[in-house]
Design an enzyme around this catalytic site. Structure first.
Site, PDB file in Angstrom:
ATOM      1  N   HIS A 181       0.867  30.987 -17.833  1.00  0.00           N
ATOM      2  CA  HIS A 181       1.809  30.489 -16.834  1.00  0.00           C
ATOM      3  C   HIS A 181       2.336  31.628 -15.962  1.00  0.00           C
ATOM      4  CE1 HIS A 181       2.816  26.514 -19.106  1.00  0.00           C
ATOM      5  NE2 HIS A 181       1.526  26.706 -18.929  1.00  0.00           N
ATOM      6  N   GLU A 189       5.349  32.421 -15.036  1.00  0.00           N
ATOM      7  CA  GLU A 189       6.502  33.119 -15.616  1.00  0.00           C
ATOM      8  C   GLU A 189       6.030  34.116 -16.677  1.00  0.00           C
ATOM      9  OE1 GLU A 189       7.714  28.863 -14.541  1.00  0.00           O
ATOM     10  OE2 GLU A 189       6.040  29.818 -15.567  1.00  0.00           O
ATOM     11  N   CYS A 239       8.464  25.498 -18.204  1.00  0.00           N
ATOM     12  CA  CYS A 239       8.213  24.625 -19.349  1.00  0.00           C
ATOM     13  C   CYS A 239       9.009  25.129 -20.552  1.00  0.00           C
ATOM     14  CB  CYS A 239       6.713  24.598 -19.670  1.00  0.00           C
ATOM     15  SG  CYS A 239       6.086  26.148 -20.347  1.00  0.00           S
ATOM     16  N   CYS A 279       7.796  28.709 -21.748  1.00  0.00           N
ATOM     17  CA  CYS A 279       8.235  29.777 -20.850  1.00  0.00           C
ATOM     18  C   CYS A 279       9.745  29.966 -20.935  1.00  0.00           C
ATOM     19  CB  CYS A 279       7.805  29.494 -19.414  1.00  0.00           C
ATOM     20  SG  CYS A 279       6.029  29.734 -19.152  1.00  0.00           S
TER      21      CYS A 279
END
Length: 166
Positions: A78, A80, A106, A109
């Protein structure tokens, strides 16, 4: 003139242009003391065939996965996570920094951002887990950021400007 939140979010929008995920293109920027210290976008780890080339089964065969499922099979990192990992790779401390992400982080994260001591999370587009039974836990963990989690409102013209489409 854009606010600081719009400015950094505009940069996150530009960063997401490098994303190679077929599902969502997400960009992230970490800012400390009003300086960008790391960026990230979602995509496969270095050296692994990217989603655009069929590298991720979840992206290549969406009909096989219900919304919100199959994350354990997704090989994308991801945005992040990539921003945090980029800072770590170059020895840059992120404690007390702010995260700007084009998508609300999410659950995974969120845990990683909390553990890294990110102060405030700003996001452009909202995301909620498709299973409503998960919403309360998600809300609870996201309430733990010292500076909170805040949506940045940008009109379409500013988002398109940041994407270079005007």
């Amino acid at each position: 003139m854009p606010s600081w939140e719009e400015y950094y979010m505009g940069i996150a929008v530009a960063v997401r242009e490098k994303a190679n995920c077929l599902k969502r293109r997400v960009g992230a920027v970490i800012v400390l003391n009003n300086r960008i210290i790391a960026t990230g976008y979602n995509g496969t780890p270095e050296g692994i065939r990217n989603c655009l080339e069929g590298g991720c089964r979840r992206c290549a065969h969406p009909e096989q996965f219900q919304p919100g499922t199959g994350y354990d099979l997704c090989i994308c990192v991801h945005a992040e996570q990539n921003a945090l990992l980029s800072a770590a790779r170059f020895g840059i401390a992120v404690e007390g920094a702010d995260m700007y992400s084009t998508m609300r982080p999410c659950f995974g994260c969120t845990k990683e951002l909390l553990q890294a001591k990110i102060n405030t999370v700003y996001y452009l587009h909202d995301w909620q887990h498709p299973d409503e039974k998960m919403h309360e836990e998600y809300r609870l963990i996201q309430s733990k950021f010292p500076g909170g989690i805040r949506q940045v409102k940008m009109d379409d013209a500013k988002v398109h400007w940041a994407e270079g489409r005007v």
